[in-house]
Design a protein around this motif. Structure first.
Motif, PDB file in Angstrom:
ATOM      1  N   LYS A   8      29.010 -30.500   4.198  1.00 54.13           N
ATOM      2  CA  LYS A   8      27.606 -30.534   4.638  1.00 54.13           C
ATOM      3  C   LYS A   8      27.282 -29.313   5.493  1.00 54.13           C
ATOM      4  O   LYS A   8      26.195 -28.746   5.394  1.00 54.13           O
ATOM      5  N   GLN A   9      28.241 -28.926   6.356  1.00 54.20           N
ATOM      6  CA  GLN A   9      28.018 -27.765   7.217  1.00 54.20           C
ATOM      7  C   GLN A   9      27.870 -26.487   6.385  1.00 54.20           C
ATOM      8  O   GLN A   9      26.996 -25.671   6.639  1.00 54.20           O
ATOM      9  N   HIS A  10      28.723 -26.368   5.366  1.00 49.02           N
ATOM     10  CA  HIS A  10      28.615 -25.199   4.482  1.00 49.02           C
ATOM     11  C   HIS A  10      27.261 -25.199   3.764  1.00 49.02           C
ATOM     12  O   HIS A  10      26.624 -24.153   3.632  1.00 49.02           O
TER      13      HIS A  10
ATOM     14  N   GLU B 298      24.506 -26.513   4.821  1.00 44.12           N
ATOM     15  CA  GLU B 298      23.477 -26.211   5.809  1.00 44.12           C
ATOM     16  C   GLU B 298      23.393 -24.698   6.050  1.00 44.12           C
ATOM     17  O   GLU B 298      22.304 -24.140   6.168  1.00 44.12           O
ATOM     18  N   ILE B 299      24.552 -24.061   6.104  1.00 39.40           N
ATOM     19  CA  ILE B 299      24.581 -22.608   6.333  1.00 39.40           C
ATOM     20  C   ILE B 299      23.946 -21.863   5.155  1.00 39.40           C
ATOM     21  O   ILE B 299      23.359 -20.792   5.334  1.00 39.40           O
TER      22      ILE B 299
END
Lengths: 74, 388
Positions: free
Chosen positions: A39-41, A43-44
């Motif tokens: 999810k963080q990837h 988002e980036i």
């Protein structure tokens, strides 16, 4: 009920169950971390949009002040 | 058909490459203008004050006044790079370093208003706003805390000024690493500075030096805006790569990534503003965002260092000294506050507490912003004057 079931279990079986649960817990934690990282990837990957958003300061401020005025009126 | 498409793609990509090269050349030109403008401020300020810069800035002998100037000027124009570059120019023109140090510290606080305003964009969703506001204000609390710790020490013992002075002398005035012999900046900036000097004289002979300072400030302001806009476009891919690679690598990597991204985009406000939506979505925790914002504090010092290269001659040491003060101050603050667990948690907990309050009552957020950036600095000056 479950407690009663456990109390009837032999020690060896109990140890086996603990080990299996620990392994399962570890796997679940790994899966959760993997999803969080994914999810963080993701988002980036939206960084361009965030760069754009950073330029809309005055619009944000206007909206916010309007909101505060409404809150005070209430 | 496929061949045509392929050739079209080739033409497009070569066009893109040519455009990118043009954009990069423009960035280099803008950096040149920035450096020249700092030189203009130095030269104009020296001429305008005729060696009496201390008298002109007598009101800023009160360090809290210097701090307030830094906070308010940066909060108004939302760019610490612009303010610190102007300060470098003023120091080169005779403003004492001792007076400039609190201004640099103030610029650090003032710049945090930008990401706080960005966080206001999440106002319509309560939870999202709480997270975004906390991500923005953790930077505020950190910078406030740094001032609370470092300013009194600096007023009494001047450690930042002394260390930066020693290093500046080593780099500029030392025998082995002298920049004097490699002074290629003056020959390339001199023609443009002379052009603006002549232009200023044409407008008003008497106020020529002041006009030169005004031109310098305007050019710095505009070049930093354009550099920021261009670098955002050129560096977004690299920024993504850096952020992707820093995921799951811990706080030191976060600080390092924040530093590099800020150096690439030449704006701490941009880096810290990027963190706000990342935190707001809830995908990144405040603990993960925190180190990035600290890296932004370190990365932003590159602009003042770059600006200091504009100055040659005896003022070069002073210009580099104030630029180094900015770097040493931000670097030491990260080491000290983030390095000590007890201190590290203060900005985190304060930001979480304030965000909780502000998400319940939006008026709190407004009062906080007015208080930190305008009212409290004013009160500090008032209290300081009372104690004298």
């Amino acid at each position: 009920m479950e407690h009663e079931n456990f109390s009837s279990l032999p020690q060896k079986k109990l140890k086996k169950l603990i080990k299996e649960t620990e392994n399962m817990l570890e796997e679940l934690k790994c899966e959760l971390d993997k999803r969080k990282t994914h999810k963080q990837h993701e988002e980036i990957d939206h960084l361009e949009e965030y760069f754009e958003d950073a330029d809309h300061n005055l619009t944000n401020l206007k909206k916010f002040i309007q909101r505060v005025i409404n809150e005070i009126k209430k | 058909m496929t061949n045509i498409s392929a050739s079209e793609i080739k033409i497009t990509s070569s066009d893109n490459l040519a455009f990118r090269i043009f954009q990069w050349l423009f960035v280099i030109f803008l950096i040149y203008l920035l450096i020249t403008a700092v030189g203009m401020i130095g030269s104009g300020f020296k001429g305008a004050t005729k060696g009496h810069a201390t008298d002109l800035f007598a009101f800023a002998t009160n360090p809290f006044m210097g701090l307030v100037i830094g906070v308010i000027a940066t909060a108004m124009i939302q760019s610490s790079s612009t303010v610190t570059s102007i300060i470098v120019g003023l120091v080169a023109g005779g403003l004492p370093v001792e007076m400039a140090v609190p201004m640099v510290m103030g610029a650090n606080i003032g710049t945090t208003i930008t990401n706080t305003i960005v966080s206001l964009g999440h106002i319509n969703r309560k939870k999202e706003f709480r997270r975004a506001f906390a991500a923005a204000t953790v930077h505020d609390f950190f910078n406030l805390m740094a001032v609370v710790i470092f300013l009194p020490i600096e007023i009494i013992f001047h450690p930042l000024q002394k260390i930066a002075g020693f290093l500046a002398e080593y780099f500029v005035g030392g025998e082995n690493l002298s920049v004097k012999g490699l002074d290629f900046i003056k020959p390339i900036t001199h023609p443009v500075i002379s052009l603006f000097k002549d232009l200023s004289k044409m407008i008003s002979e008497q106020a020529a030096d002041i006009l030169l300072v005004v031109f310098g400030i305007m050019i710095i302001f505009l070049t930093i805006i354009f550099i920021g806009k261009l670098l955002k476009k050129l560096m977004v891919g690299r920024a993504k790569e850096i952020m992707h690679s820093s995921i799951g690598r811990g706080p030191v990597s976060g600080i390092f990534s924040g530093t590099i991204i800020t150096v690439l985009v030449q704006s701490s406000s941009t880096t810290t503003s990027l963190m706000v939506p990342l935190a707001g979505s809830g995908v990144f925790k405040l603990k993960q965002i925190y180190p990035f914002t600290l890296g932004a504090n370190i990365g932003t010092t590159i602009t003042a260092l770059l600006a200091a290269t504009a100055i040659s001659g005896p003022s070069a040491i002073l210009a580099l000294q104030i630029a180094l003060v900015h770097f040493i101050y931000n670097f030491s603050a990260v080491i000290l506050i983030y390095g000590i667990k007890g201190l590290r948690k203060i900005p985190l907990n304060s930001a979480l507490w304030l965000a909780r309050l502000a998400s319940e009552r939006k008026t709190v957020a407004l009062l906080y912003m007015l208080g930190v950036f305008f009212v409290i600095p004013g009160l500090l000056v008032f209290l300081y004057e009372l104690t004298l």
